[in-house]
Scaffold this motif. Structure first.
Motif, PDB file in Angstrom:
ATOM      1  N   UNK A  66      -6.991   0.522   0.837  1.00 36.47           N
ATOM      2  CA  UNK A  66      -7.476  -0.836   1.099  1.00 36.47           C
ATOM      3  C   UNK A  66      -6.632  -1.858   0.341  1.00 36.47           C
ATOM      4  N   UNK A  67      -6.360  -1.555  -0.935  1.00 37.55           N
ATOM      5  CA  UNK A  67      -5.547  -2.482  -1.724  1.00 37.55           C
ATOM      6  C   UNK A  67      -4.126  -2.576  -1.168  1.00 37.55           C
ATOM      7  N   UNK A  68      -3.591  -1.493  -0.669  1.00 35.36           N
ATOM      8  CA  UNK A  68      -2.236  -1.497  -0.133  1.00 35.36           C
ATOM      9  C   UNK A  68      -2.159  -2.295   1.172  1.00 35.36           C
ATOM     10  N   UNK A  69      -3.124  -2.085   2.072  1.00 38.82           N
ATOM     11  CA  UNK A  69      -3.108  -2.779   3.358  1.00 38.82           C
ATOM     12  C   UNK A  69      -3.339  -4.280   3.199  1.00 38.82           C
ATOM     13  N   UNK A  70      -4.120  -4.661   2.207  1.00 30.83           N
ATOM     14  CA  UNK A  70      -4.377  -6.084   1.975  1.00 30.83           C
ATOM     15  C   UNK A  70      -3.250  -6.750   1.172  1.00 30.83           C
ATOM     16  N   UNK A  71      -2.346  -5.959   0.643  1.00 33.03           N
ATOM     17  CA  UNK A  71      -1.276  -6.522  -0.174  1.00 33.03           C
ATOM     18  C   UNK A  71      -1.699  -6.833  -1.592  1.00 33.03           C
ATOM     19  N   UNK A  73      -1.703  -4.874  -4.146  1.00 35.22           N
ATOM     20  CA  UNK A  73      -0.904  -4.195  -5.163  1.00 35.22           C
ATOM     21  C   UNK A  73       0.244  -5.084  -5.656  1.00 35.22           C
ATOM     22  N   UNK A  74       0.753  -5.917  -4.786  1.00 36.15           N
ATOM     23  CA  UNK A  74       1.885  -6.759  -5.167  1.00 36.15           C
ATOM     24  C   UNK A  74       1.435  -8.076  -5.801  1.00 36.15           C
ATOM     25  N   UNK A  75       0.194  -8.497  -5.537  1.00 35.94           N
ATOM     26  CA  UNK A  75      -0.285  -9.796  -6.039  1.00 35.94           C
ATOM     27  C   UNK A  75      -1.469  -9.645  -6.992  1.00 35.94           C
ATOM     28  N   UNK A  76      -1.641  -8.418  -7.500  1.00 38.46           N
ATOM     29  CA  UNK A  76      -2.812  -8.176  -8.350  1.00 38.46           C
ATOM     30  C   UNK A  76      -2.751  -8.953  -9.650  1.00 38.46           C
ATOM     31  N   UNK A  77      -1.540  -9.242 -10.121  1.00 41.24           N
ATOM     32  CA  UNK A  77      -1.403  -9.947 -11.387  1.00 41.24           C
ATOM     33  C   UNK A  77      -1.342 -11.476 -11.203  1.00 41.24           C
ATOM     34  N   UNK A  85     -10.263  -5.582  -5.138  1.00 40.17           N
ATOM     35  CA  UNK A  85     -10.725  -5.036  -6.416  1.00 40.17           C
ATOM     36  C   UNK A  85      -9.819  -5.591  -7.494  1.00 40.17           C
ATOM     37  N   UNK A  86     -10.404  -6.244  -8.457  1.00 39.26           N
ATOM     38  CA  UNK A  86      -9.607  -6.864  -9.518  1.00 39.26           C
ATOM     39  C   UNK A  86      -8.961  -5.807 -10.401  1.00 39.26           C
ATOM     40  N   UNK A  87      -7.711  -6.105 -10.806  1.00 40.65           N
ATOM     41  CA  UNK A  87      -6.969  -5.275 -11.755  1.00 40.65           C
ATOM     42  C   UNK A  87      -6.697  -3.861 -11.232  1.00 40.65           C
ATOM     43  N   UNK A  88      -6.468  -3.738  -9.951  1.00 40.00           N
ATOM     44  CA  UNK A  88      -6.004  -2.480  -9.355  1.00 40.00           C
ATOM     45  C   UNK A  88      -4.549  -2.696  -8.955  1.00 40.00           C
ATOM     46  N   UNK A  89      -3.628  -2.018  -9.680  1.00 39.45           N
ATOM     47  CA  UNK A  89      -2.203  -2.223  -9.464  1.00 39.45           C
ATOM     48  C   UNK A  89      -1.538  -1.045  -8.758  1.00 39.45           C
ATOM     49  N   UNK A  90      -2.096   0.151  -8.900  1.00 42.32           N
ATOM     50  CA  UNK A  90      -1.477   1.363  -8.352  1.00 42.32           C
ATOM     51  C   UNK A  90      -2.565   2.411  -8.139  1.00 42.32           C
ATOM     52  N   UNK A  91      -2.127   3.624  -7.803  1.00 40.08           N
ATOM     53  CA  UNK A  91      -3.107   4.685  -7.532  1.00 40.08           C
ATOM     54  C   UNK A  91      -3.906   5.077  -8.777  1.00 40.08           C
ATOM     55  N   UNK A  92      -3.298   5.246  -9.965  1.00 44.96           N
ATOM     56  CA  UNK A  92      -4.119   5.571 -11.150  1.00 44.96           C
ATOM     57  C   UNK A  92      -5.197   4.532 -11.438  1.00 44.96           C
ATOM     58  N   UNK A  93      -4.880   3.251 -11.273  1.00 46.95           N
ATOM     59  CA  UNK A  93      -5.899   2.244 -11.515  1.00 46.95           C
ATOM     60  C   UNK A  93      -6.983   2.279 -10.441  1.00 46.95           C
TER      61      UNK A  93
END
Length: 321
Positions: A66-71, A73-77, A85-93
């Motif tokens: 979901x985070x990847x399709x919405x973009x 991961x690139x604008x999380x910061x 989901x706030x503060x989700x940057x990659x798969x571990x998060x």
């Protein structure tokens, strides 16, 4: 004489294996819960770990997707951007967010926002699926741990059965005992004679089961198992041992299966203990040594003499003779 194959081992395990089930094996899947409970502990733990690991990885991948399709991961910061989901940057998060949600840890650093309807739907699905998996697997483990099989290990049977006279009658006897102070409520004992025979019509029955009377009519099969008891089967005209003598015992081939059932006082669950005696374990002309003694204000049971027997004068003839 060499030890032959037993139908029931001394520890109560039945030596029966089911093979060539064909399409009937699907019945195990229809009752999956019981199948998991019946598995050995190593398989239960393996299924437990694999189920949770696979479920967690799949659900974490869905949050990451979901985070990847919405973009996100690139604008999380980006502080001006509102991600799913706030503060989700990659798969571990994403995996950590799933664990925090599933385990209701709630650190507060990662959280779902109201501008993500697909995340809300996934959150509801995760909650429902997690409840089902927890109820199924944790319930399975709880039932397996609380099974009364271990209670049966504190119920003792004498290593051998004896044949001698009691009250002027020839009897087959064996001894049972309870090692715990907690009682077995409504304890009942049954005996089965396993012996091959051929019917008058010529049909061969390899493991024919015959009931041995241990006091059904008198209520002697209902046990008050506070101290070791000697169970007695009177050999009379109705007994399958009516023609058994000391000499014919050497040529016989049979197995006596003993089943002791009762309710565990502490848990209220039904417990069953089993053992068996082959013809080599039946001693003609023996009697069990006493194990009860009166001490200062109580009775003491000496379990070191539980299996001990001694010879007594017994006619070598059968009741029929």
């Amino acid at each position: 004489r060499r030890e032959r194959q037993r139908f029931v081992d001394k520890n109560g395990r039945c030596n029966v294996q089911h093979g060539n089930l064909g399409g009937e094996s699907s019945r195990y899947l229809s009752d999956l819960f019981t199948t998991l409970v019946d598995l050995k502990w190593r398989w239960n733990l393996l299924i437990f770990l694999l189920t949770y690991t696979v479920a967690w990885l799949i659900m974490a991948s869905m949050w990451w997707g979901i985070a990847y399709l919405r973009g996100d991961l690139h604008r999380a910061r980006d502080d001006t951007y509102s991600p799913c989901v706030a503060n989700v940057y990659n798969f571990p998060s994403a995996f950590l967010f799933f664990i925090e949600t599933e385990a209701t840890i709630g650190y507060g650093h990662r959280y779902i926002t109201e501008r993500c309807p697909e995340g809300i739907v996934l959150f509801l699905f995760q909650s429902l699926l997690g409840s089902v998996v927890d109820a199924f697997l944790i319930g399975c483990m709880f039932i397996k741990m609380s099974q009364p099989k271990k209670r049966a290990e504190t119920l003792m049977f004498s290593r051998a059965a004896v044949i001698s006279q009691r009250d002027g009658k020839l009897c087959l006897m064996f001894r049972v005992g309870n090692l715990r102070n907690s009682h077995m409520v409504s304890a009942q004992i049954r005996c089965k004679l396993i012996k091959s025979r051929q019917t008058p019509e010529g049909e061969f029955l390899p493991l024919d089961q015959c009931e041995l009377d241990v006091g059904f009519g008198t209520g002697a099969d209902q046990l008050f198992l506070v101290s070791p008891l000697t169970i007695c089967h009177e050999i009379n005209s109705k007994s399958p041992f009516f023609s058994l003598s000391q000499r014919s015992l050497r040529n016989e081939q049979f197995e006596i299966v003993v089943i002791l059932e009762g309710i565990v006082e502490t848990t209220g669950m039904t417990c069953q203990a089993r053992t068996s005696y082959t013809e080599d374990e039946v001693l003609w002309g023996h009697r069990f040594l006493p194990v009860m003694s009166l001490e200062d204000g109580f009775f003491r049971v000496d379990y070191s003499q539980f299996h001990a027997t001694f010879e007594v004068p017994t006619p070598p003839y059968s009741v029929k003779e």
